[in-house]
Structures are given as structure tokens and as C-alpha cells.
Design an enzyme around this catalytic site. Structure first.
Site, short mmCIF file in Angstrom:
data_model
loop_
_atom_site.label_atom_id
_atom_site.label_comp_id
_atom_site.label_asym_id
_atom_site.label_seq_id
_atom_site.Cartn_x
_atom_site.Cartn_y
_atom_site.Cartn_z
CG ASP A 1 40.74 36.75 35.07
OD1 ASP A 1 40.16 35.67 35.54
OD2 ASP A 1 40.39 37.95 35.31
CB SER B 1 40.19 41.20 42.27
OG SER B 1 39.84 42.57 42.11
NE ARG C 1 48.02 47.56 35.94
CZ ARG C 1 48.03 46.22 36.82
NH1 ARG C 1 49.46 45.71 37.01
NH2 ARG C 1 47.16 45.80 37.28
CG ASP D 1 44.98 48.34 35.52
OD1 ASP D 1 45.42 49.50 35.95
OD2 ASP D 1 44.69 47.44 36.49
#
Length: 409
Positions: free
Chosen positions: A16, A182, A98, A127
Site C-alpha cells: 500500500d 490484514s 498512531r 486510523d
């Protein structure tokens, strides 16, 4: 788009973000700076540097930072002082990482004179909120580029086709689609979601779990681990001094060995949808139980109650991306002040997926008074006759209601 000259990309080196790197170059005609954070995800980070170089990034524009100690010391430990749990179960392993990444994105943007940051979070998840709320709190003028909200590469096949077209190296397993879900990993946890896990009734195979053995296969002999606390933080394990990152790493290994810390959860995302995720948080599961055991001995009853009242709100702040908000910072001050006397040792027994406190002591700061609480002769430390007036006063409003024939429905 022409106004963007330099963008700092949160870069993992995976499919990605490698596609995003090239897409940024082509779409915005801008210089890209890559930032790769080591927060204990257990992956080799040098391949990310090599891939960035291959995609035309200058050596001086590639940043790889070891943030493991900062992550645990400044983010994980403060969160565990609050005993934070989202919706009764989730230990916030992804959520708490994050704001740390956002902080360093902004610092690197300042250092490299970048006018934008970019991330690989989708427009459906939490996120994107966490990255961007953190970034705006630290630099209100920063521009944010979220490719998943802009491009049309909305499937794995399209991403692979784009990678092939532009000569972006793709891991063989990724090309074959070996992982049917994922993953996101850091020192605190591993999360699994998407793919076959999108059916909340699907039971994942045992082979999915990476850091914990199944409780059925865990050792038949329990293990007791002793944790030493100073002001609410672990400073030693089994008498050996440890740094914050060493503490979490050690507990991850011990907990994983005994099948501790698995969770299968349907949670409510901030953007409004329900999401099913599976999590492994072995060290964090031990830390939560141990910290509460330490507090049970050293904190006043009403302080414990106040912390428990505030905890769900604090947990939502972290989950929803408000780590750098004034309300979280204010609340953190209250939480940290409560930890002044959370000192001592706790013994935790691990056995086949369970964590049990089997002992706790705080020679200087314990509020446990054995002379008052004893069932034996207490030498007058407690007058049991006081209980009558205490009960009658607390029951006064109930008695008045009953006298007025107020019925309970």
C-alpha cells in the site's frame, strides 16, 4: 496539488505505502520524504530503506527511527496508569501507536520543510482520524494527503496492477494473497482484521495467532512473575530492573508462552460502523491486571472509584484520536497524580490463558490495615457499634420513602 512541494509519508515498505509513494510523485509532482517507525512490529526495517531508494527517494529524505522506548514510556505506560480499556475489552494497541507516528511525521515535516504529510489509512477506519487529529493538534497548518480518499485504486488487484505498471517490487506472498486478513503489529499488540474475519461468526484458525500459543497447548505448569512498581509504572521484573520497552517485551514473551492475551471483538468504530477484529496483547493483559492489583492496595477507595468512572471516557479519547487534546492532557495530569503512592510489588500467576494475582505488597504506601480488618480481636481499632448509626443514616431516605408508601416499580 501544485502547491504541494514536499510531503512526508508514513512508510512501511509494504504494497500500500509503496504504491502511495509512487502515486504521490505522479499525482502531486512533489518530493517525497519517507518515515518508517520501529515500534516493535518485529519486521526488518532496512528493506523499507532499500525500496524507498529504488523508488527514487534521496538518502537524506529517508527517516527510520527506533521509537520503542518512547512508545512504551510516553504512550503505553501513561495509558496503563489509567487502566484504559475500550468497550470493556480492547486494550487500544493500535490506537495508542498512531499519535506517536503523527508526532514524528510533524517533526520530520518541520525538519525537511515539508508542507504536507501522507498516510495509508483508509477512509473507512479509525486510523485516518487518529493520524490527522494528532497532526493538526501539533501543526494546525499542515496539509494532509490521504490517498485512499482520493484515488480509484480501491482493490488489491488494482494496487497490484499499479505496482506492476510502475515497477514497484511486490512481496510474493502479497501477490499470491497468502494472508486472508490484514495485520498491524507493534510492541503492545497484533491486530487481525478484514478478509475472512469480516464474517463475525467465522472462527479463525489457530495458525493465525503469531505471539501467543493456544491456552490448550500452553504449559501445564503455571509460572509466577513478580512486578515491581514505582509511581504506577513497572520498573523491575522478578527483581531485575527493566526499561519500559524491556518490561513490555519481557511480559509479551511470558504471556505469549502461557496463551495470555487473545481477544476476538466486534467494536464500534468512531466513523460509525461496527468492525470485527482479533487481537493479541499478552504483555498488556498482564500489565492491566497487575496494575489494578497494585492500586487495590495503595489507592483510596474514592480515588479508585473516580478513576473507574473516568476510565471509559479516557479510553474513548485514545480510541477516537484525541491523545493530544486538552481534555486528555488534563485528565492525564489527574491520573498521574493518583499514582504517587502506587509503589510496591505484585505477583501474577500465568496458567493456560489466565492471569491471576497471587500476592501484593507495598511496605511504605499500603492502605491495608490488618488490625482494622481482622476478624479476630482488634484491640479497639474498630468499634462495631458504629455500624448501626452508619446504616440508619444511609437508609434515612429509604425509610422516609417507605413511610410515605412510595412503591418500587
Amino acid at each position: 496539488m501544485s502547491k504541494i512541494k514536499r510531503v512526508v509519508l508514513a512508510y512501511s515498505g509494504g504494497l500500500d505505502t509503496s504504491v502511495i509513494l509512487k502515486w504521490l510523485q505522479d499525482t502531486y509532482q512533489c518530493e517525497v520524504v519517507t518515515f518508517t517507525a520501529d515500534i516493535g512490529q518485529g519486521e526488518e526495517l532496512e528493506p523499507a530503506r532499500k525500496k524507498a531508494l529504488k523508488l527514487g527517494i534521496k538518502e537524506e529524505n529517508i527517516f527510520i527511527k527506533d521509537l520503542r522506548e518512547e512508545f512504551v514510556r510516553d504512550f503505553v505506560f501513561p495509558m496503563f496508569r489509567a487502566n484504559a480499556v475500550y468497550e470493556g475489552e480492547y486494550l487500544l494497541g493500535t490506537s495508542i501507536a498512531r499519535p506517536l507516528i503523527a508526532k514524528h511525521l510533524i517533526e520530520i515535516a518541520k525538519k525537511t520543510k515539508g508542507d504536507a504529510i501522507s498516510h495509508g489509512a483508509t477512509g473507512k477506519g479509525n486510523d485516518q482520524v487518529r493520524f490527522e487529529m494528532g497532526a493538526y493538534a501539533l501543526n494546525p497548518n499542515i496539509k494532509v494527503i490521504a490517498p485512499w480518499r482520493e484515488w480509484d485504486l480501491l482493490s488489491r488487484e488494482k494496487l497490484l496492477a499499479y505496482a506492476d505498471k510502475h515497477g514497484i517490487p511486490v512481496d510474493f506472498k502479497k501477490r499470491k494473497g497468502a494472508a486472508p486478513y490484514s495485520m498491524d503489529a507493534n510492541m503492545l499488540h497484533i491486530s487481525y482484521e478484514g478478509g475472512i474475519l469480516e464474517d463475525p461468526n467465522f472462527t479463525p484458525e489457530d495458525s493465525m495467532w503469531r505471539t501467543t500459543v493456544s491456552p490448550e497447548k500452553a504449559p501445564a505448569t503455571p509460572q509466577v512473575v513478580e512486578l515491581t512498581y514505582k509511581k504506577g509504572d513497572i520498573v523491575a521484573i522478578d527483581g531485575k530492573p527493566v526499561t519500559p520497552a524491556e518490561a513490555l517485551s519481557t511480559l509479551n514473551k511470558i504471556g505469549g508462552k502461557h496463551g495470555v492475551g487473545r481477544l476476538d471483538l466486534v467494536e464500534n468504530r468512531y466513523v460509525g460502523m461496527k468492525s470485527r477484529g482479533c487481537y493479541e496483547t499478552p504483555g498488556g493483559t498482564i500489565m492491566l491486571k497487575a496494575h489494578r492489583a497494585m492500586e487495590s492496595l495503595t489507592l483510596d477507595r474514592e480515588v479508585v472509584a473516580l478513576k473507574d468512572d473516568l476510565m471509559p471516557r479516557y479510553a474513548r479519547m485514545i480510541y477516537n484520536g484525541y491523545w493530544f487534546s486538552p481534555e486528555r492532557i488534563l485528565l492525564q495530569g489527574l491520573i498521574d497524580a493518583s499514582q504517587e503512592y502506587v509503589n510496591g510489588t505484585v505477583r501474577m500467576k500465568l496458567y493456560k490463558g489466565t492471569v491471576t494475582c497471587v500476592g501484593r505488597t507495598s511496605p511504605k504506601d499500603s492502605l491495608y490495615d490488618s488490625q482494622v480488618v481482622t476478624f479476630e480481636e482488634d484491640g479497639g481499632a474498630y468499634n462495631q457499634k458504629d455500624g448501626e448509626g452508619f446504616i440508619k443514616l444511609n437508609a434515612l431516605r429509604l425509610r422516609i420513602a417507605a413511610l410515605h408508601k412510595r412503591t418500587l416499580k
